[in-house]
Design a protein around this motif. Sequence first.
Motif, PDB file in Angstrom:
ATOM      1  N   ALA A 199       0.827  -1.210   0.000  1.00 25.66           N
ATOM      2  CA  ALA A 199       0.000   0.000   0.000  1.00 25.66           C
ATOM      3  C   ALA A 199       0.864   1.264   0.000  1.00 25.66           C
ATOM      4  O   ALA A 199       0.520   2.271  -0.625  1.00 25.66           O
ATOM      5  CB  ALA A 199      -0.932  -0.016   1.207  1.00 25.66           C
ATOM      6  N   PRO A 251      -6.955   1.313  -4.313  1.00 27.77           N
ATOM      7  CA  PRO A 251      -8.385   1.019  -4.313  1.00 27.77           C
ATOM      8  C   PRO A 251      -8.681  -0.393  -3.830  1.00 27.77           C
ATOM      9  O   PRO A 251      -7.795  -1.255  -3.796  1.00 27.77           O
ATOM     10  CB  PRO A 251      -8.787   1.203  -5.781  1.00 27.77           C
ATOM     11  CG  PRO A 251      -7.533   0.986  -6.550  1.00 27.77           C
ATOM     12  CD  PRO A 251      -6.424   1.477  -5.673  1.00 27.77           C
ATOM     13  N   GLN A 252      -9.918  -0.633  -3.499  1.00 26.14           N
ATOM     14  CA  GLN A 252     -10.324  -1.917  -2.940  1.00 26.14           C
ATOM     15  C   GLN A 252     -10.103  -3.068  -3.914  1.00 26.14           C
ATOM     16  O   GLN A 252      -9.745  -4.179  -3.511  1.00 26.14           O
ATOM     17  CB  GLN A 252     -11.800  -1.857  -2.539  1.00 26.14           C
ATOM     18  CG  GLN A 252     -12.335  -3.114  -1.862  1.00 26.14           C
ATOM     19  CD  GLN A 252     -11.703  -3.355  -0.511  1.00 26.14           C
ATOM     20  OE1 GLN A 252     -11.307  -2.391   0.154  1.00 26.14           O
ATOM     21  NE2 GLN A 252     -11.580  -4.617  -0.094  1.00 26.14           N
ATOM     22  N   ASP A 253     -10.309  -2.818  -5.195  1.00 28.90           N
ATOM     23  CA  ASP A 253     -10.194  -3.920  -6.160  1.00 28.90           C
ATOM     24  C   ASP A 253      -8.757  -4.439  -6.254  1.00 28.90           C
ATOM     25  O   ASP A 253      -8.526  -5.617  -6.532  1.00 28.90           O
ATOM     26  CB  ASP A 253     -10.707  -3.506  -7.542  1.00 28.90           C
ATOM     27  CG  ASP A 253     -10.009  -2.261  -8.075  1.00 28.90           C
ATOM     28  OD1 ASP A 253      -9.257  -1.622  -7.311  1.00 28.90           O
ATOM     29  OD2 ASP A 253     -10.232  -1.926  -9.250  1.00 28.90           O
ATOM     30  N   GLU A 296      -6.705  -4.660  -3.658  1.00 31.19           N
ATOM     31  CA  GLU A 296      -6.564  -5.523  -2.488  1.00 31.19           C
ATOM     32  C   GLU A 296      -7.212  -6.876  -2.728  1.00 31.19           C
ATOM     33  O   GLU A 296      -6.664  -7.920  -2.359  1.00 31.19           O
ATOM     34  CB  GLU A 296      -7.197  -4.858  -1.264  1.00 31.19           C
ATOM     35  CG  GLU A 296      -7.003  -5.659   0.014  1.00 31.19           C
ATOM     36  CD  GLU A 296      -7.572  -4.948   1.228  1.00 31.19           C
ATOM     37  OE1 GLU A 296      -7.686  -5.600   2.285  1.00 31.19           O
ATOM     38  OE2 GLU A 296      -7.909  -3.749   1.114  1.00 31.19           O
ATOM     39  N   GLU A 297      -8.372  -6.880  -3.389  1.00 33.06           N
ATOM     40  CA  GLU A 297      -9.035  -8.142  -3.702  1.00 33.06           C
ATOM     41  C   GLU A 297      -8.209  -8.946  -4.714  1.00 33.06           C
ATOM     42  O   GLU A 297      -8.120 -10.175  -4.618  1.00 33.06           O
ATOM     43  CB  GLU A 297     -10.427  -7.867  -4.247  1.00 33.06           C
ATOM     44  CG  GLU A 297     -11.367  -7.252  -3.200  1.00 33.06           C
ATOM     45  CD  GLU A 297     -12.712  -6.856  -3.792  1.00 33.06           C
ATOM     46  OE1 GLU A 297     -12.864  -6.982  -5.032  1.00 33.06           O
ATOM     47  OE2 GLU A 297     -13.585  -6.410  -3.032  1.00 33.06           O
ATOM     48  N   LYS A 331      -5.421 -10.684  -2.858  1.00 31.12           N
ATOM     49  CA  LYS A 331      -5.870 -11.862  -2.113  1.00 31.12           C
ATOM     50  C   LYS A 331      -6.083 -13.053  -3.046  1.00 31.12           C
ATOM     51  O   LYS A 331      -5.686 -14.186  -2.730  1.00 31.12           O
ATOM     52  CB  LYS A 331      -7.160 -11.538  -1.365  1.00 31.12           C
ATOM     53  CG  LYS A 331      -6.982 -10.541  -0.218  1.00 31.12           C
ATOM     54  CD  LYS A 331      -8.306 -10.252   0.463  1.00 31.12           C
ATOM     55  CE  LYS A 331      -8.134  -9.252   1.612  1.00 31.12           C
ATOM     56  NZ  LYS A 331      -9.428  -8.945   2.259  1.00 31.12           N
TER      57      LYS A 331
END
Length: 314
Positions: free
Chosen positions: A50, A62-64, A66-67, A70
């Motif tokens: 990050a 952005p959140q995508d 991080e997804e 994972k």
Amino acid sequence: MILPAGLGACLVAGVFGLLFGSFLNVVVHRLPRILGRQWWEEADAMLADAEAHQFVFGRPAPQDLEEAHKALAYSLEAQAPYSLARPGSRCPHCGHAIRWYENIPVLSWLALRGRCSACKAPISLRYPVVELVTAAFFALCGWRWGLTPQAAAWAAFSFLLIALFLIDMDTQILPDDLNYLLLWLGLLASTLGWTVPLVSAVWGAALGYGVFWLIFQLFKLATGKQGMGYGDFKLLAALGAWLGAPYLLAIILLSSIVGAVIGILLLVVGKLAHKDIPMPFGPYLAGAGLLVLALGPSVVPGLLPFAFPFGALR
């Protein structure tokens, strides 16, 4: 053991060439996949960083992303260990573990009649051909230099060029691991007096990289496209380190001849149906280097319409 140049050294070197040719098949198949895993691991590390995202883009990730990290991390963790040594060789069709006596260079392929012993799926003819070609170059080195460190160096030269030829043909990748190894071995061989004078080797490496870098930049400036990859620069630099600065023009000319031959063969077998299909340049360079070794470095100047001012290879 040191044997003088001649038939005995040729035969012994040829046997070693068969063994190394068998290993070469493993390198050509697995190294691009090993590198691919490493690149995905690096991508996963970047997605998880990050602070780096904040530093580069000036805003939080952005959140995508991080997804994506994972999902990618899960895929990487699910993979079994993979290297040049493990797992053992298996049939790609049925998973049959290849026994030691099924992995004897050339002979096993002939005994199995080119088919898996378990599922009878065909085994590519390329495997014994690669083993025989590698054996031929090793035998040539033994014939020319005997069983000496100099012969071993040139055998390594041929081994790495065959690997680069095949990997680039298969994947359009010239691995840095092989390019840099070839480059540094060339410079070391020069310092030991086995090839060209060190001054010529260093200038060959520098000019080899610089010439293709300049062509790349001019082509990109004129067309907006990339005409070749950085691996080509490094490969020509490595060839320059082995053969010397005076041979660079010869290598480029010979690579054009090799490229024309390969292109015609691919057209004949129907693997080059469309002119827009990108063709890697690395195999042409590697083929030119192998051709110089096969003909004999001292023979090449007489075959080309210009002189070499700095002398030929030892």
